[in-house]
Design a protein around this motif. Sequence first.
Motif, short mmCIF file in Angstrom:
data_model
loop_
_atom_site.label_atom_id
_atom_site.label_comp_id
_atom_site.label_asym_id
_atom_site.label_seq_id
_atom_site.Cartn_x
_atom_site.Cartn_y
_atom_site.Cartn_z
N UNK A 136 0.80 -1.22 0.00
CA UNK A 136 0.00 0.00 0.00
C UNK A 136 0.83 1.26 0.00
N UNK A 137 1.99 1.21 0.62
CA UNK A 137 2.84 2.40 0.71
C UNK A 137 3.44 2.82 -0.60
N UNK A 138 3.34 1.99 -1.64
CA UNK A 138 3.84 2.38 -2.96
C UNK A 138 3.05 3.56 -3.49
N UNK A 139 1.75 3.60 -3.19
CA UNK A 139 0.89 4.67 -3.70
C UNK A 139 0.34 5.59 -2.62
N UNK A 140 0.34 5.13 -1.35
CA UNK A 140 -0.27 5.91 -0.27
C UNK A 140 0.83 6.43 0.66
N UNK A 141 1.06 7.72 0.62
CA UNK A 141 2.20 8.31 1.33
C UNK A 141 2.24 8.00 2.83
N UNK A 142 1.12 8.04 3.57
CA UNK A 142 1.21 7.75 5.00
C UNK A 142 1.72 6.34 5.31
N UNK A 143 1.63 5.44 4.33
CA UNK A 143 2.09 4.07 4.53
C UNK A 143 3.50 3.84 3.97
N UNK A 144 4.08 4.87 3.39
CA UNK A 144 5.35 4.71 2.69
C UNK A 144 6.49 4.29 3.62
N UNK A 145 6.47 4.75 4.86
CA UNK A 145 7.54 4.41 5.79
C UNK A 145 7.63 2.91 6.03
N UNK A 146 6.47 2.28 6.21
CA UNK A 146 6.47 0.83 6.43
C UNK A 146 6.94 0.10 5.18
N UNK A 147 6.48 0.56 4.02
CA UNK A 147 6.89 -0.06 2.77
C UNK A 147 8.40 0.02 2.59
N UNK A 148 8.97 1.18 2.87
CA UNK A 148 10.42 1.34 2.73
C UNK A 148 11.16 0.42 3.71
#
Length: 208
Positions: free
Chosen positions: A49-61
Amino acid sequence: MTHARAERTALCDLLDRVGPDAPTLCEGWTAYDLAAHLVLRERRLDAAGGIAIKPLAGYTESVQRGLKAKHPFPELVSMARSPGGLYGLLSFLDAQVNTLEMFVHHEDVRRAQPEWEPRELPADLERLMWKRVSMGAKLMLRKAPVGVVLRHDGQVALAGPSEGPKVEVRGPAGELILFCFGRQKHARVEYVGDDDAVTRLRNAAIGL
């Protein structure tokens, strides 16, 4: 073989050739980062989800860094060679979603290397890409600072603000896909319009 699988195979072959430290067009990413991204988006849906949703980007990274820490580069590339998750179970979904994804990331690696040249794409892939770009232009170019007229082989698609200056962007469908995915500076397209509007469009953050 579908175009999605062909692009996936060619991308992974190229990743193996250039190695983990090779640059890509994805800002701040090496080939190693891109390989981890490919695995994450299909095999770690909890983090995708963090690929497209900025608030989730930290977890994705964080998950992407973890994949790099856990898996050597050749292992990640090997994992990326086969569609994962639902894409591995539903071939039609792989073709529907991953044709453009794999094409764009293939070019992300190709065009970051010296002396690259555009490929001549199969005619049916060009037709598919124009269909996708003409249908998705308004979404992909929703952040465009000026109106955009995409032109390919006598056909047009409109996007961006309806008022104010407009720029016509001309080229093969594959090049227009790269333009719409935010690779303006590396897409072999022709810009027609006011110089200031063209400059603003070339430097804008566009794409999905």
